[in-house]
Design a protein around this motif. Structure first.
Motif, PDB file in Angstrom:
ATOM      1  N   SER A 117       0.815  -1.216   0.000  1.00 17.59           N
ATOM      2  CA  SER A 117       0.000   0.000   0.000  1.00 17.59           C
ATOM      3  C   SER A 117       0.849   1.267   0.000  1.00 17.59           C
ATOM      4  O   SER A 117       0.537   2.237  -0.693  1.00 17.59           O
ATOM      5  CB  SER A 117      -0.939   0.002   1.215  1.00 17.59           C
ATOM      6  N   LYS A 118       1.941   1.255   0.785  1.00 12.42           N
ATOM      7  CA  LYS A 118       2.812   2.428   0.834  1.00 12.42           C
ATOM      8  C   LYS A 118       3.406   2.708  -0.537  1.00 12.42           C
ATOM      9  O   LYS A 118       3.470   3.857  -0.980  1.00 12.42           O
ATOM     10  CB  LYS A 118       3.936   2.223   1.845  1.00 12.42           C
ATOM     11  N   GLY A 119       3.846   1.664  -1.220  1.00 15.95           N
ATOM     12  CA  GLY A 119       4.446   1.830  -2.535  1.00 15.95           C
ATOM     13  C   GLY A 119       3.454   2.381  -3.548  1.00 15.95           C
ATOM     14  O   GLY A 119       3.802   3.241  -4.368  1.00 15.95           O
ATOM     15  N   VAL A 120       2.217   1.900  -3.498  1.00 14.41           N
ATOM     16  CA  VAL A 120       1.185   2.386  -4.414  1.00 14.41           C
ATOM     17  C   VAL A 120       0.887   3.854  -4.118  1.00 14.41           C
ATOM     18  O   VAL A 120       0.741   4.672  -5.029  1.00 14.41           O
ATOM     19  CB  VAL A 120      -0.099   1.542  -4.304  1.00 14.41           C
ATOM     20  N   ARG A 121       0.806   4.199  -2.832  1.00 22.36           N
ATOM     21  CA  ARG A 121       0.590   5.591  -2.448  1.00 22.36           C
ATOM     22  C   ARG A 121       1.716   6.477  -2.977  1.00 22.36           C
ATOM     23  O   ARG A 121       1.475   7.534  -3.567  1.00 22.36           O
ATOM     24  CB  ARG A 121       0.524   5.710  -0.924  1.00 22.36           C
ATOM     25  N   ASP A 122       2.950   6.035  -2.791  1.00 27.18           N
ATOM     26  CA  ASP A 122       4.109   6.826  -3.218  1.00 27.18           C
ATOM     27  C   ASP A 122       4.124   7.006  -4.734  1.00 27.18           C
ATOM     28  O   ASP A 122       4.396   8.098  -5.237  1.00 27.18           O
ATOM     29  CB  ASP A 122       5.404   6.157  -2.763  1.00 27.18           C
ATOM     30  N   LYS A 123       3.840   5.928  -5.454  1.00 30.92           N
ATOM     31  CA  LYS A 123       3.819   6.017  -6.919  1.00 30.92           C
ATOM     32  C   LYS A 123       2.708   6.956  -7.379  1.00 30.92           C
ATOM     33  O   LYS A 123       2.897   7.751  -8.300  1.00 30.92           O
ATOM     34  CB  LYS A 123       3.628   4.641  -7.544  1.00 30.92           C
ATOM     35  N   ALA A 124       1.553   6.877  -6.709  1.00 32.15           N
ATOM     36  CA  ALA A 124       0.434   7.758  -7.065  1.00 32.15           C
ATOM     37  C   ALA A 124       0.813   9.225  -6.858  1.00 32.15           C
ATOM     38  O   ALA A 124       0.481  10.081  -7.681  1.00 32.15           O
ATOM     39  CB  ALA A 124      -0.799   7.402  -6.238  1.00 32.15           C
ATOM     40  N   MET A 125       1.521   9.514  -5.774  1.00 37.86           N
ATOM     41  CA  MET A 125       1.934  10.892  -5.506  1.00 37.86           C
ATOM     42  C   MET A 125       2.925  11.384  -6.550  1.00 37.86           C
ATOM     43  O   MET A 125       2.810  12.508  -7.060  1.00 37.86           O
ATOM     44  CB  MET A 125       2.541  10.996  -4.104  1.00 37.86           C
ATOM     45  N   THR A 131      -2.818   4.893 -11.697  1.00 40.48           N
ATOM     46  CA  THR A 131      -2.191   4.688 -10.392  1.00 40.48           C
ATOM     47  C   THR A 131      -3.062   5.230  -9.269  1.00 40.48           C
ATOM     48  O   THR A 131      -3.163   4.612  -8.206  1.00 40.48           O
ATOM     49  CB  THR A 131      -0.807   5.358 -10.337  1.00 40.48           C
ATOM     50  N   LEU A 132      -3.689   6.380  -9.487  1.00 38.69           N
ATOM     51  CA  LEU A 132      -4.593   6.941  -8.483  1.00 38.69           C
ATOM     52  C   LEU A 132      -5.796   6.030  -8.257  1.00 38.69           C
ATOM     53  O   LEU A 132      -6.240   5.843  -7.114  1.00 38.69           O
ATOM     54  CB  LEU A 132      -5.076   8.331  -8.923  1.00 38.69           C
ATOM     55  N   SER A 133      -6.319   5.454  -9.328  1.00 31.19           N
ATOM     56  CA  SER A 133      -7.451   4.522  -9.211  1.00 31.19           C
ATOM     57  C   SER A 133      -7.075   3.328  -8.352  1.00 31.19           C
ATOM     58  O   SER A 133      -7.831   2.911  -7.464  1.00 31.19           O
ATOM     59  CB  SER A 133      -7.892   4.041 -10.598  1.00 31.19           C
ATOM     60  N   LEU A 134      -5.894   2.774  -8.602  1.00 29.01           N
ATOM     61  CA  LEU A 134      -5.412   1.631  -7.833  1.00 29.01           C
ATOM     62  C   LEU A 134      -5.266   2.003  -6.363  1.00 29.01           C
ATOM     63  O   LEU A 134      -5.666   1.247  -5.468  1.00 29.01           O
ATOM     64  CB  LEU A 134      -4.070   1.160  -8.400  1.00 29.01           C
ATOM     65  N   TYR A 135      -4.685   3.174  -6.110  1.00 31.77           N
ATOM     66  CA  TYR A 135      -4.481   3.631  -4.729  1.00 31.77           C
ATOM     67  C   TYR A 135      -5.806   3.863  -4.004  1.00 31.77           C
ATOM     68  O   TYR A 135      -6.012   3.369  -2.887  1.00 31.77           O
ATOM     69  CB  TYR A 135      -3.658   4.915  -4.737  1.00 31.77           C
ATOM     70  N   ILE A 136      -6.719   4.595  -4.639  1.00 30.07           N
ATOM     71  CA  ILE A 136      -7.981   4.957  -3.991  1.00 30.07           C
ATOM     72  C   ILE A 136      -8.885   3.749  -3.787  1.00 30.07           C
ATOM     73  O   ILE A 136      -9.493   3.573  -2.725  1.00 30.07           O
ATOM     74  CB  ILE A 136      -8.709   6.039  -4.816  1.00 30.07           C
TER      75      ILE A 136
END
Length: 295
Positions: free
Chosen positions: A128-136, A186-191
């Protein structure tokens, strides 16, 4: 230390409440000026005129001091003599109308498209942290928003169906910015799959949260960028603002008009945006030198 400089030191600390580093710089500049006066058997630091100050500043330039150092010395002297004037110690400020030397405008540091790609590939999207970071990172590069605007985003500021974000909501700088498919994906995956595992309170509105489930801070994001820069082994000083600079420069290099880039960046004055055209011109020169047989 001269008593007037000492009193000025106290004034900066108590009344102006300047930082320790700023005060230290001001006092160091004044001490250096005082030494110059004594070594050259000139007037004391209180009884000087504009010509004497200009002579001193010219000596700094001749000794190889940078434009920024000379400019800082002018600021130090100007503050000191304004203090003496306000205290009634002098009746005329010798720094009135003293011009600071023009500083060469530094071009912002940008990444190449390949370097951006390498940086954005660093987060581990298996967690989850990695997905958040990539989204940012994807969103920062896709939109060119400032770090303060990124961390201020709420979940409702994102429209993934229309591919845009609402930045700086309810402020004079509010603007709608389109975002590309990579950022949207990436935002879709994160959210949809990861944000709720980081959020502790389901009422939390922040788009990007830290380990405590609260809004991510500017310092927190800086640490994230440093971590991935080191991991990517890109030999450049990369800051969160580097992605904003790269966003603007890459748009202009690929034919975007200056006015549109200005609006997306939220610049009040188009002259601020024009600095990126200098980067584009430098790029053209590089291409010419490499490609032209008689360059």
């Amino acid at each position: 230390m001269d008593s007037n400089i000492q009193n000025f030191n106290g004034y900066l600390e108590v009344e102006k409440e300047l930082s320790h580093n700023t005060i230290e710089s001001y006092i160091r500049d004044l001490r250096q000026f005082n030494v110059y006066l004594k070594e050259n058997d000139l007037s004391d630091i209180v009884n000087v005129n504009k010509t004497l100050i200009i002579t001193y500043l010219m000596s700094l330039q001749k000794s190889g001091k940078s434009v920024s150092t000379v400019s800082r010395n002018i600021a130090s002297l100007r503050s000191f003599y304004q203090f003496l004037l306000n205290e009634g110690i002098i009746n005329k400020d010798p720094t009135i109308n003293l011009q600071s030397p023009k500083q060469e405008k530094k071009l912002p540091s940008i990444l190449t498209p390949k370097e951006v790609e390498i940086l954005l590939e660093q987060p581990n999207i298996e967690c989850s942290k990695g997905v958040r970071d990539k989204a940012m990172l994807e969103l920062l590069y896709a939109s060119g928003i400032r770090v303060s605007e990124l961390i201020a985003l709420d979940i409702d500021d994102i429209n993934l169906y229309m591919d845009y974000i609402l930045s700086s909501k309810d402020t004079p700088n509010e603007r709608v910015i389109p975002i590309g498919k990579m950022a949207v994906n990436t935002l879709s995956l994160y959210i949809e799959k990861h944000r709720m595992s980081l959020v502790k309170d389901r009422e939390e509105k922040s788009l990007f949260v830290n380990y405590h489930g609260k809004r991510l801070t500017r310092q927190g994001f800086w640490k994230i960028v440093r971590e991935y820069t080191k991991q990517a082994k890109i030999n450049k000083n990369i800051t969160p603002h580097t992605l904003r600079h790269s966003f603007a420069a890459h748009l202009l290099q690929n034919g975007a008009d200056l006015k549109s880039v200005q609006e997306m960046l939220g610049h009040a004055d188009i002259s601020t945006t024009q600095v990126y055209t200098l980067i584009t011109k430098n790029k053209i020169k590089e291409v010419y030198k490499k490609a032209h047989p008689r360059a």
